[in-house]
Enzyme design. Sequence first.
Site, short mmCIF file in Angstrom:
data_model
loop_
_atom_site.label_atom_id
_atom_site.label_comp_id
_atom_site.label_asym_id
_atom_site.label_seq_id
_atom_site.Cartn_x
_atom_site.Cartn_y
_atom_site.Cartn_z
CB SER A 31 -0.91 0.00 1.22
OG SER A 31 -0.24 0.58 2.31
CE LYS A 32 -2.25 6.94 1.36
NZ LYS A 32 -3.52 7.49 1.19
#
Length: 436
Positions: A209-210
Amino acid sequence: MNSEVRVRFAPSPTGFFHIGGARTALFNWLYARHRGGTFVLRIEDTDKKRDSEESVRVLIDGLKWLGLNWDEGPELGGSHAPYFQSERKHVYDHYLERLRSCGRVYERDGAVWFKVSGKPAVIRDEIRGDVTRLEEKDFVIIRSDGSPVFHFVNVVDDIDMGITHVIRGEDHLSNSSKHVEIFEALGMPTPIFAHIPLILKTVGSGKMSKRDQGALVEDYKARRFLPEAVRNYLCLLGWSPKDDREILPIEEIIALFELKQISKNNARFDEKKLAHMNGQYLRHLPPEAFASFCTPVLKSAGLISEKTSPSYLLQVLRACQEKVRDVESLPSFCAYFFTDDFPFDATAREKIFKQGDPLSRIREFLEALPSLTDFTEENLEALVGALSQAHGCKTGDYIHPLRFAVSGQSVGVGFYQLFHILGKETVMKRLAKFVF
Ligand code: GLU
């Protein structure tokens, strides 16, 4: 462009450029280049809340940094302009009208709904083979506030832009049956799909994920990774040349790249491997290219100025190029070449003073120095050899304390190289300061 192949990267601007998105862009680009086709960049900016010029900038800068040039899209234009969904309302209106006239939409609660066919949709996927799914429920394509939904605009644009192959993340597989329904309702052939595997975090089974360390392209740019190294690494997330090579020139990857060879299995992100690859790319740069890449970093660290001798700088960087792993750590790795005011590493000091008599070794070396007229690596090596014989010591008994005294570290560029580059005057000054 002599081929019919038209692919696109269609990011939704979110404010950052995730490596998953970069890998999708890369695979599209590779396929377009492999087939002599066209690579389109389309900005899916229909979500007004998040989209901004700045978010688009991050994507464009990241793509350019990675060398993924597009043939049609923002900045360039093209025969299917505009390439921002926010500017394409007239196109969506037109296709909505077509769906209306063939009776495939209806209105309910202010929204426009798409009527599913009731027949299974076949997703022709180059990686997974045919995937058949039944869409059971009608779905909204225009919200009650008038804004179009992703499924609708994505398909309309793929039709309108003549996209032949849709290469995107596996997380979109669940959308593709809806998309096939819309293609067919409009009487259009479906494109060939390639749903590429997910990228997992370094540890565990979760998707990157970011928030995960190493997830953003812009961070690598800021940390001065080599874009060629990052791009090469991203190629390996789901694709391989089918031999054990990992470092390949991009031209060769383009020549080899086939959708059918992309793996069905999830890829695992390994930042260490990426860092290692970056180090290998750094070592293989021509010395002048390495120097011009590193010079701004040393400048902003305040280590060099216009007064620094270019030949001295080149000499230092040549020596560092063989050893340094990333440009980010270069200033701390080589500061002592440019200033007498460098830190002494406490752990290294402890190790050196734990045994023998390091200060005596340094003094012996200092005493012998005046006799050394030519400060070459060979002469220095001969001197250390002669001293260790005369005093019944090992060469290491000299090398380790001497290195520490002039650099404050126990590791670094080659020892004789280090002394040669620093020069006799600096070496004598630093050694004297250290022992007296
Ligand atoms: N805007 C979509 C996304 O960023 C595009 C998906 C697609 O490539 O079709 O996920």
